[in-house]
Design a protein around this motif. Structure first.
Motif, PDB file in Angstrom:
ATOM      1  N   PHE A  36      -4.836 -12.925  -4.658  1.00 17.57           N
ATOM      2  CA  PHE A  36      -5.074 -11.974  -5.761  1.00 17.57           C
ATOM      3  C   PHE A  36      -5.172 -12.715  -7.104  1.00 17.57           C
ATOM      4  O   PHE A  36      -6.054 -12.435  -7.911  1.00 17.57           O
ATOM      5  N   VAL A  37      -4.255 -13.653  -7.313  1.00 17.11           N
ATOM      6  CA  VAL A  37      -4.267 -14.405  -8.581  1.00 17.11           C
ATOM      7  C   VAL A  37      -5.585 -15.170  -8.707  1.00 17.11           C
ATOM      8  O   VAL A  37      -6.221 -15.193  -9.767  1.00 17.11           O
ATOM      9  N   HIS A  38      -6.023 -15.753  -7.604  1.00 19.43           N
ATOM     10  CA  HIS A  38      -7.300 -16.482  -7.605  1.00 19.43           C
ATOM     11  C   HIS A  38      -8.472 -15.545  -7.930  1.00 19.43           C
ATOM     12  O   HIS A  38      -9.325 -15.856  -8.761  1.00 19.43           O
ATOM     13  N   LEU A 144      -8.178  -2.672  -8.748  1.00 14.71           N
ATOM     14  CA  LEU A 144      -7.332  -2.393  -7.581  1.00 14.71           C
ATOM     15  C   LEU A 144      -7.323  -3.634  -6.699  1.00 14.71           C
ATOM     16  O   LEU A 144      -8.387  -4.154  -6.346  1.00 14.71           O
ATOM     17  N   LEU A 145      -6.119  -4.109  -6.378  1.00 11.01           N
ATOM     18  CA  LEU A 145      -5.985  -5.270  -5.499  1.00 11.01           C
ATOM     19  C   LEU A 145      -5.364  -4.806  -4.192  1.00 11.01           C
ATOM     20  O   LEU A 145      -4.278  -4.219  -4.183  1.00 11.01           O
ATOM     21  N   VAL A 146      -6.078  -5.023  -3.101  1.00 11.89           N
ATOM     22  CA  VAL A 146      -5.649  -4.481  -1.813  1.00 11.89           C
ATOM     23  C   VAL A 146      -5.592  -5.583  -0.773  1.00 11.89           C
ATOM     24  O   VAL A 146      -6.521  -6.386  -0.658  1.00 11.89           O
ATOM     25  N   GLU A 171     -14.435  -8.782  -4.919  1.00 10.72           N
ATOM     26  CA  GLU A 171     -14.113  -9.940  -4.080  1.00 10.72           C
ATOM     27  C   GLU A 171     -13.555  -9.466  -2.739  1.00 10.72           C
ATOM     28  O   GLU A 171     -12.874  -8.439  -2.675  1.00 10.72           O
ATOM     29  N   ARG A 172     -13.820 -10.262  -1.714  1.00 13.50           N
ATOM     30  CA  ARG A 172     -13.232  -9.985  -0.389  1.00 13.50           C
ATOM     31  C   ARG A 172     -12.974 -11.341   0.275  1.00 13.50           C
ATOM     32  O   ARG A 172     -13.817 -12.230   0.213  1.00 13.50           O
ATOM     33  N   TYR A 183      -8.776  -7.865  -1.048  1.00 11.51           N
ATOM     34  CA  TYR A 183      -9.895  -7.355  -1.849  1.00 11.51           C
ATOM     35  C   TYR A 183      -9.511  -7.240  -3.317  1.00 11.51           C
ATOM     36  O   TYR A 183      -8.366  -6.934  -3.640  1.00 11.51           O
ATOM     37  N   LEU A 184     -10.530  -7.407  -4.155  1.00 14.06           N
ATOM     38  CA  LEU A 184     -10.441  -6.991  -5.563  1.00 14.06           C
ATOM     39  C   LEU A 184     -11.532  -5.948  -5.775  1.00 14.06           C
ATOM     40  O   LEU A 184     -12.709  -6.199  -5.460  1.00 14.06           O
TER      41      LEU A 184
END
Ligand SMILES: C[S@@+](CC[C@H](N)C(=O)[O-])C[C@H]1O[C@@H](n2cnc3c(N)ncnc32)[C@H](O)[C@@H]1O
Length: 191
Positions: A36-38, A144-146, A171-172, A183-184
């Protein structure tokens, strides 16, 4: 909500133990959270000092990672299991913990800059409603970060479902040999 539905969303005794082990914390920190941080850095999204929500926070380990990394101005974290919230409150994290259900969020529209969801949606029968609630509480430029198990195991329409709720995938990434996906998503607002 019916008692059956509420029961389905609670972790079994085995899952509860498995989610509260040093192994779970290790992979959460070094794989899911790092990814997520990336994603955020790669897309120039700075969550420092923002209003953040940890949805389905479990016993609060993920909330602690969020607090340390982003030093949010406000951090709200909730879980449907009172036992998890009891454990989370003992960690001494600067966050507002409460027992809550992702399908009926007691939070105002547009209050959050980002919502984190670590391995929760696949536990919720009415995932569409949960994702719509997240959309509602996100600010117009919110993200949303999943992280969820691969869609074929639990929710075949995961990507379609999140998209239909009003999000655009940014992103995935596959994790754990493809068993999980990170995901982002960005909130889309129709004007
Ligand atoms: C697999 S655990 C993940 C916990 C933590 N996020 C982690 O990654 O370690 C799933 C969590 O989702 C919570 N949960 C399930 N349904 C929920 C709902 N409708 N609203 C909020 N939390 C829910 C469960 O109680 C459980 O703590």
């Amino acid at each position: 909500m019916s008692d059956d539905k509420a029961e389905e969303m609670r972790l079994s005794r085995f899952e509860f133990r498995a989610m509260n082990t040093p192994f779970r914390r290790f992979i959460l920190k070094h794989f899911e959270f790092r990814t997520f941080v990336h994603f955020l850095r790669k897309n120039g999204i700075d969550l420092k000092g923002k209003v953040l929500v940890d949805a389905g926070c479990g016993s609060g380990y993920d909330t602690g990672l969020i607090a340390k990394e982003f030093e949010p101005s406000r951090l709200v974290a909730f879980d449907i299991m009172p036992e998890q919230i009891w454990l989370a409150r003992r960690l001494g994290i600067n966050a507002e913990f409460y027992v809550g259900d992702m399908t009926h969020l007691d939070l105002p529209d547009g209050m959050a800059d980002a919502v984190f969801v670590f391995a929760v949606l696949h536990h919720i029968p009415d995932r569409h409603k949960a994702v719509k609630e997240i959309w509602r509480i996100l600010a117009d430029d919110g993200v949303l970060l999943v992280c969820e198990p691969h869609e074929k195991f639990h929710w075949p329409e995961l990507e379609e479902g999140i998209q239909n709720a009003g999000f655009e995938m940014v992103e995935r990434r596959r994790l754990y040999a493809g068993f999980f996906r990170n995901y982002l998503w960005r909130k889309c607002v129709v004007t």
